[in-house]
Design an enzyme around this catalytic site. Sequence first.
Site, mmCIF file in Angstrom:
data_model
loop_
_atom_site.group_PDB
_atom_site.id
_atom_site.type_symbol
_atom_site.label_atom_id
_atom_site.label_comp_id
_atom_site.label_asym_id
_atom_site.label_seq_id
_atom_site.Cartn_x
_atom_site.Cartn_y
_atom_site.Cartn_z
ATOM 1 N N ASP A 33 0.864 -1.177 0.000
ATOM 2 C CA ASP A 33 0.000 0.000 0.000
ATOM 3 C C ASP A 33 0.905 1.234 0.000
ATOM 4 O O ASP A 33 2.111 1.134 -0.192
ATOM 5 C CB ASP A 33 -0.915 -0.030 1.229
ATOM 6 C CG ASP A 33 -2.272 0.601 0.962
ATOM 7 O OD1 ASP A 33 -2.440 1.251 -0.087
ATOM 8 O OD2 ASP A 33 -3.159 0.441 1.805
ATOM 9 N N ASP A 37 -0.319 7.244 4.078
ATOM 10 C CA ASP A 37 -1.722 7.377 3.677
ATOM 11 C C ASP A 37 -2.520 8.000 4.816
ATOM 12 O O ASP A 37 -2.374 7.611 5.972
ATOM 13 C CB ASP A 37 -2.328 6.014 3.333
ATOM 14 C CG ASP A 37 -1.736 5.402 2.070
ATOM 15 O OD1 ASP A 37 -1.159 6.156 1.263
ATOM 16 O OD2 ASP A 37 -1.864 4.179 1.891
ATOM 17 N N ARG A 86 0.912 8.720 -7.168
ATOM 18 C CA ARG A 86 0.432 9.221 -5.866
ATOM 19 C C ARG A 86 1.528 9.970 -5.112
ATOM 20 O O ARG A 86 1.886 9.622 -3.994
ATOM 21 C CB ARG A 86 -0.123 8.087 -5.008
ATOM 22 C CG ARG A 86 -1.309 7.393 -5.597
ATOM 23 C CD ARG A 86 -1.832 6.322 -4.673
ATOM 24 N NE ARG A 86 -2.926 5.590 -5.289
ATOM 25 C CZ ARG A 86 -3.501 4.537 -4.762
ATOM 26 N NH1 ARG A 86 -3.093 4.065 -3.603
ATOM 27 N NH2 ARG A 86 -4.487 3.942 -5.380
#
Length: 180
Positions: A33, A37, A86
Amino acid sequence: IGIEGDDNTGTSHIWIDHNELYGSLSVDKDFYDGLIDSKAGATNITVSYNYIHDHWKTMLNGSSDDDAGDRFITYHHNYFANINSRVPLFRYGYGHLYNNYFFNISGSAINSRMGAELLIQNNVFENVKNPIVSISSREKGYWVARDNSFSKVSYSSDDSFGTNEDSYKISGQVTGTYSN
């Protein structure tokens, strides 16, 4: 690093400073991941003076197009290298990105989506594909970009980024009103 509120209670005033964070580009893009985040009520976050490199999907703010919130997140004096995408991705909220160095980004760097408002100042983008965009969500995001440096940048022409118009992909274009 996952930043998230608990049981309808947000979390705030987080500072991530002077770290080296990385993964591996020799694994499948969904193996790991993000490195940093934030979601579900996380706000007032600063990410500064970090070396973030060799990863597929590095940072997101908002876990989905339905993870709304007035996030306030600042990224400054970071070095981002050898990353696919990202860097970061914003959904909703406000972001201030200044004095960062983006090097060798192969998918997309800053991605403003779902009405996010970004102020992007004094950053260097070198060998970056899609440096500042609004792609892959049902609503676009916005930005004000000032005094950034672009060297060897390009934009994707394939359909993998959805149906956003090329006008959203112009790096120096002012598409929002957010200013600090």
